[in-house]
Design a protein around this motif. Structure first.
Motif, PDB file in Angstrom:
ATOM      1  N   VAL A  34       0.852  -1.222   0.018  1.00  0.00           N
ATOM      2  CA  VAL A  34       0.001   0.023  -0.068  1.00  0.00           C
ATOM      3  C   VAL A  34       0.893   1.285   0.032  1.00  0.00           C
ATOM      4  N   GLU A  35       0.302   2.338  -0.563  1.00  0.00           N
ATOM      5  CA  GLU A  35       1.124   3.523  -0.478  1.00  0.00           C
ATOM      6  C   GLU A  35       0.570   4.435   0.508  1.00  0.00           C
ATOM      7  N   ALA A  36       0.969   5.363   1.185  1.00  0.00           N
ATOM      8  CA  ALA A  36       0.726   6.230   2.146  1.00  0.00           C
ATOM      9  C   ALA A  36       0.156   7.343   1.825  1.00  0.00           C
ATOM     10  N   LYS A  37       0.360   8.053   0.711  1.00  0.00           N
ATOM     11  CA  LYS A  37       0.315   9.286   0.674  1.00  0.00           C
ATOM     12  C   LYS A  37      -0.969   9.496  -0.552  1.00  0.00           C
ATOM     13  N   THR A  38      -2.082  10.371  -0.312  1.00  0.00           N
ATOM     14  CA  THR A  38      -3.176  10.595  -0.883  1.00  0.00           C
ATOM     15  C   THR A  38      -3.606  11.986  -0.921  1.00  0.00           C
ATOM     16  N   VAL A  39      -3.705  12.445  -2.229  1.00  0.00           N
ATOM     17  CA  VAL A  39      -4.229  14.127  -2.335  1.00  0.00           C
ATOM     18  C   VAL A  39      -5.584  14.296  -2.562  1.00  0.00           C
ATOM     19  N   HIS A  40      -6.346  15.119  -1.817  1.00  0.00           N
ATOM     20  CA  HIS A  40      -7.763  15.172  -1.896  1.00  0.00           C
ATOM     21  C   HIS A  40      -7.940  16.724  -1.733  1.00  0.00           C
ATOM     22  N   PRO A  41      -8.926  17.045  -2.771  1.00  0.00           N
ATOM     23  CA  PRO A  41      -9.199  18.598  -2.557  1.00  0.00           C
ATOM     24  C   PRO A  41      -9.986  19.244  -1.496  1.00  0.00           C
ATOM     25  N   ARG A  42      -9.812  20.532  -1.119  1.00  0.00           N
ATOM     26  CA  ARG A  42     -10.430  20.955   0.068  1.00  0.00           C
ATOM     27  C   ARG A  42     -11.938  21.154  -0.572  1.00  0.00           C
ATOM     28  N   ARG A  43     -12.902  20.984   0.295  1.00  0.00           N
ATOM     29  CA  ARG A  43     -14.337  21.280  -0.014  1.00  0.00           C
ATOM     30  C   ARG A  43     -14.950  21.579   1.096  1.00  0.00           C
ATOM     31  N   SER A  44     -15.974  22.595   1.014  1.00  0.00           N
ATOM     32  CA  SER A  44     -16.919  22.789   2.179  1.00  0.00           C
ATOM     33  C   SER A  44     -17.858  21.825   2.451  1.00  0.00           C
ATOM     34  N   PHE A  45     -18.445  21.829   3.682  1.00  0.00           N
ATOM     35  CA  PHE A  45     -19.308  20.702   4.068  1.00  0.00           C
ATOM     36  C   PHE A  45     -20.615  20.838   3.172  1.00  0.00           C
ATOM     37  N   THR A  46     -21.106  22.253   2.954  1.00  0.00           N
ATOM     38  CA  THR A  46     -22.264  22.517   2.135  1.00  0.00           C
ATOM     39  C   THR A  46     -21.956  21.752   0.877  1.00  0.00           C
ATOM     40  N   LYS A  47     -20.930  22.009   0.181  1.00  0.00           N
ATOM     41  CA  LYS A  47     -20.628  21.463  -1.074  1.00  0.00           C
ATOM     42  C   LYS A  47     -20.834  19.989  -1.135  1.00  0.00           C
ATOM     43  N   ASP A  48     -20.099  19.390  -0.126  1.00  0.00           N
ATOM     44  CA  ASP A  48     -20.253  18.014  -0.085  1.00  0.00           C
ATOM     45  C   ASP A  48     -21.835  17.635   0.186  1.00  0.00           C
ATOM     46  N   VAL A  49     -22.573  18.046   0.893  1.00  0.00           N
ATOM     47  CA  VAL A  49     -23.861  17.733   1.120  1.00  0.00           C
ATOM     48  C   VAL A  49     -24.582  17.908  -0.292  1.00  0.00           C
ATOM     49  N   VAL A  50     -24.425  18.932  -1.233  1.00  0.00           N
ATOM     50  CA  VAL A  50     -25.268  19.103  -2.395  1.00  0.00           C
ATOM     51  C   VAL A  50     -24.795  17.967  -3.214  1.00  0.00           C
ATOM     52  N   LEU A  51     -23.461  17.647  -3.258  1.00  0.00           N
ATOM     53  CA  LEU A  51     -22.848  16.704  -4.075  1.00  0.00           C
ATOM     54  C   LEU A  51     -23.450  15.156  -3.773  1.00  0.00           C
ATOM     55  N   ILE A  52     -23.501  14.864  -2.551  1.00  0.00           N
ATOM     56  CA  ILE A  52     -24.179  13.537  -2.411  1.00  0.00           C
ATOM     57  C   ILE A  52     -25.633  13.592  -2.427  1.00  0.00           C
ATOM     58  N   CYS A  53     -26.358  14.550  -2.463  1.00  0.00           N
ATOM     59  CA  CYS A  53     -27.918  14.708  -2.786  1.00  0.00           C
ATOM     60  C   CYS A  53     -27.953  14.833  -4.222  1.00  0.00           C
ATOM     61  N   THR A  54     -27.072  15.369  -4.995  1.00  0.00           N
ATOM     62  CA  THR A  54     -27.016  15.121  -6.473  1.00  0.00           C
ATOM     63  C   THR A  54     -26.989  13.945  -7.094  1.00  0.00           C
ATOM     64  N   VAL A  55     -25.887  13.208  -6.765  1.00  0.00           N
ATOM     65  CA  VAL A  55     -25.596  11.901  -7.166  1.00  0.00           C
ATOM     66  C   VAL A  55     -26.641  10.902  -6.783  1.00  0.00           C
ATOM     67  N   THR A  56     -27.215  11.104  -5.434  1.00  0.00           N
ATOM     68  CA  THR A  56     -28.186  10.171  -5.149  1.00  0.00           C
ATOM     69  C   THR A  56     -29.614  10.588  -5.896  1.00  0.00           C
ATOM     70  N   LEU A  57     -29.892  11.734  -6.286  1.00  0.00           N
ATOM     71  CA  LEU A  57     -30.799  12.007  -7.207  1.00  0.00           C
ATOM     72  C   LEU A  57     -30.933  11.176  -8.523  1.00  0.00           C
ATOM     73  N   ALA A  58     -29.663  11.252  -8.962  1.00  0.00           N
ATOM     74  CA  ALA A  58     -29.696  10.656 -10.261  1.00  0.00           C
ATOM     75  C   ALA A  58     -29.704   9.038 -10.271  1.00  0.00           C
ATOM     76  N   MET A  59     -29.615   8.575  -8.955  1.00  0.00           N
ATOM     77  CA  MET A  59     -29.626   7.388  -8.735  1.00  0.00           C
ATOM     78  C   MET A  59     -31.205   6.879  -8.720  1.00  0.00           C
ATOM     79  N   ILE A  60     -31.828   7.865  -8.054  1.00  0.00           N
ATOM     80  CA  ILE A  60     -33.466   7.899  -7.884  1.00  0.00           C
ATOM     81  C   ILE A  60     -34.145   7.854  -9.276  1.00  0.00           C
ATOM     82  N   LEU A  61     -33.404   8.851  -9.892  1.00  0.00           N
ATOM     83  CA  LEU A  61     -33.896   9.218 -11.363  1.00  0.00           C
ATOM     84  C   LEU A  61     -33.690   7.872 -12.286  1.00  0.00           C
ATOM     85  N   ASN A  62     -32.598   7.341 -12.162  1.00  0.00           N
ATOM     86  CA  ASN A  62     -32.400   6.182 -13.015  1.00  0.00           C
ATOM     87  C   ASN A  62     -33.300   4.838 -12.604  1.00  0.00           C
ATOM     88  N   THR A  63     -33.556   4.649 -11.346  1.00  0.00           N
ATOM     89  CA  THR A  63     -34.672   3.612 -10.971  1.00  0.00           C
ATOM     90  C   THR A  63     -35.913   4.122 -11.283  1.00  0.00           C
TER      91      THR A  63
END
Length: 563
Positions: A34-63
């Motif tokens: 395994v490798e120890a170093k990972t880089v992740h972008p800085r994101r706000s909590f609000t943006k994360d919530v909107v992201l999760i809701c958006t992709v979940t809505l896409a799954m809802i739409l697909n089903t």
């Protein structure tokens, strides 16, 4: 810094592009370092919530694009004069294109941009859904539905890659994947509810359903634009597309899913010439695809591939991905296949049972399916809370067993009994398998797949569920048709092709036999999990790492190689 994984842990994946220090790691060692170093972008909590809701809505739409249309099928058939046994193509056309193009579009998302692939997919679903609402005949509707499935094939694997890319291993990742998985049962319930209400209470009946879903597509596009970061990586040197592999796998899956969808309604059933021929061609093409992908993979491992040669692109799908985690990934994919055979066979037949056998209207049918929505949400809350504490084998075994039990309840149903005796408990337990397997399965895929193949890994999982849906419905339909013909003969009736002249007792026997088939799929999945997944352990994460720093050190997460 390299560290050896703990014996109880599976190799996990980096969620972003890594340094090239591991690029020469031999394939047989990828699961042992395994490798120890990972880089992740800085994101706000609000943006994360909107992201999760958006992709979940896409799954809802697909089903919902399946369940909402499914509950409207009798009305569509009457208004467009479609023969009953051809109605399934309105559903199958969507599943055909979405299932066959998942790998190809998932690879494009990994190579170029998951964000724009996601937005394209949602927008494409909406535009084609709008067209479906204006269709005036069977052929137009079938064609538009087939094209609409391309949008789902683009946005769903891209959504899985987006989640894996933006959320490092942590409790919030488990919550994100569990919420995304909840989109399936919620979408099924919303689709059934909206489809039933709009079909029965609006002037435009089933057309209103398509227009409503178009509105959801627009919301998904807007949410994607707002919340998803531009994930185009300039570090990836080789962006060539394996067009031959894409053709082989798409054509092979197209033929196989078409045969599964059409075999039972063809002129001579499964003995029809073109059904046999296309099945053979489909299997051969998939065999050639596996051979070609293995050849490309070996060429790249040996350093024989050159950027100057258009015929040596990176493989569309790494064949060795099936051997990740000592072959456990292949088992998880097979269990997903069996679970979707069981679950979608169940949902397909109970809607027909309620409407065609019991004689309920779409709204009353929808009411009987609502417990699936509530339970689906609860199941995914359970997954989010316990996936970091409970070995995955328990969740998968419980889920697949419960889906099998839901089929079992209808296999022994007494039509004269109240809804609470059979229908209600079956609706409650049916979604456990789909929710538990999807949430834990996609988390597992995100762990063992390399960063440049996150969307492909998600696409592979989704492909198995799509093929499982077609296979489960096809096999249960064969059982249903055989049973209704045999049972009708006992009453001196030769059943017609659509089965509409079958005596009611013969119809009941056929519905029960179809449910026994779904029951078997679920129980086999549970047996596979018990045998092969006992050593997998926990796939979630119990401790929150410093996930929002620019450079995150996590000794647990990353299999090893950068291709």
């Amino acid at each position: 810094m390299l560290t050896a994984p703990h014996a109880e842990d599976l190799p996990l994946s980096l969620e972003d592009e890594k340094t090239d220090t591991m690029s020469t790691t031999a394939p047989e060692k990828r699961d042992s370092v395994v490798e120890a170093k990972t880089v992740h972008p800085r994101r706000s909590f609000t943006k994360d919530v909107v992201l999760i809701c958006t992709v979940t809505l896409a799954m809802i739409l697909n089903t919902a694009n399946n369940t909402a249309v499914g509950i409207s099928l009798p009305t569509i058939g009457r208004e467009l004069n479609i023969i009953e046994y051809k109605l399934q193509w309105i559903i199958s056309a969507y599943s055909l294109s979405s299932g066959c193009l998942l790998l190809f579009l998932g690879r494009l998302a990994d190579l170029y941009s998951r964000k724009y692939t996601f937005i394209f997919g949602c927008g494409f679903m909406g535009i084609l859904g709008l067209g479906c609402g204006f269709a005036q005949d069977e052929i137009t509707l079938d064609v538009l539905r087939g094209l609409q499935g391309i949008g789902a094939a683009a946005c769903i694997p891209a959504a899985l890659g987006i989640l894996a890319h933006n959320f490092p291993p942590s409790p919030i990742r488990s919550i994100a994947f569990a919420t995304f998985a909840a989109g399936a049962p919620v979408g099924a319930a919303i689709g059934s509810a909206i489809g039933g209400v709009l079909t029965q209470l609006t002037d435009k009946t089933w057309r209103s359903t398509f227009w409503f879903l178009t509105g959801l597509s627009a919301v998904c596009c807007l949410g994607g634009i707002i919340s998803i970061d531009n994930d185009f990586s300039r570090d990836m040197i080789d962006r060539r597309v394996d067009w031959l592999g894409a053709f082989l796998v798409t054509a092979g899956l197209t033929f196989i899913i078409f045969v599964l969808s059409d075999g039972s309604i063809a002129e001579d059933g499964w003995k029809t010439g073109y059904i046999i021929a296309l099945l053979i061609v489909g299997v051969v093409l998939l065999g050639l695809f596996v051979w070609w992908e293995h050849r490309l993979e070996q060429m790249h491992e040996r350093g024989e591939a050159s950027l100057d040669n258009w015929w040596t692109p990176p493989p569309l799908m790494s064949v060795t991905v099936w051997t990740r985690a000592q072959g456990k990934l292949a088992v998880v994919l097979m269990i997903a296949f069996l679970e979707w055979c069981s679950f979608n066979s169940f949902t397909f037949w109970i809607q027909l049972y309620y409407q065609d056998y019991v004689g309920l209207n779409p709204i009353l049918t929808m009411v009987r399916l609502l417990p699936m929505c509530v339970t689906g949400v609860i199941c995914n809350l359970i997954v989010a809370l316990v996936v970091g504490h409970v070995p995955v084998v328990f969740l998968i075994v419980i889920g697949t067993l419960f889906t099998g039990v839901a089929n079992l309840l209808f296999a022994v149903i007494d039509p004269g009994a109240p809804f609470w005796a059979f229908g209600f408990p079956a609706a409650i337990v049916s979604v456990f398998g789909a929710d538990f397997v999807f949430a834990t399965g996609t988390l597992f895929v995100a762990k063992v797949c390399l960063p440049h193949e996150q969307s492909v890994g998600g696409a592979l999982f989704q492909t198995l569920t799509q093929v499982g849906t077609a296979f489960g419905i096809a096999i249960s339909t064969i059982v249903f048709n055989s049973s209704i013909a045999k049972s009708s003969l006992q009453y001196g009736v030769v059943v017609n092709k659509s089965g509409t002249n079958a005596p009611r007792p013969a119809q009941l026997v056929a519905y029960k036999d179809a449910m026994w088939t779904g029951c078997a799929f679920g129980f086999v999945g549970a047996i596979l999990a018990l045998i092969f997944l006992r050593s997998v352990g926990i796939v979630g994460h119990r401790k929150e790492p410093d996930a929002r720093s620019d450079t995150t050190v996590n000794n647990q997460d990353a299999p090893a190689s950068h291709a």
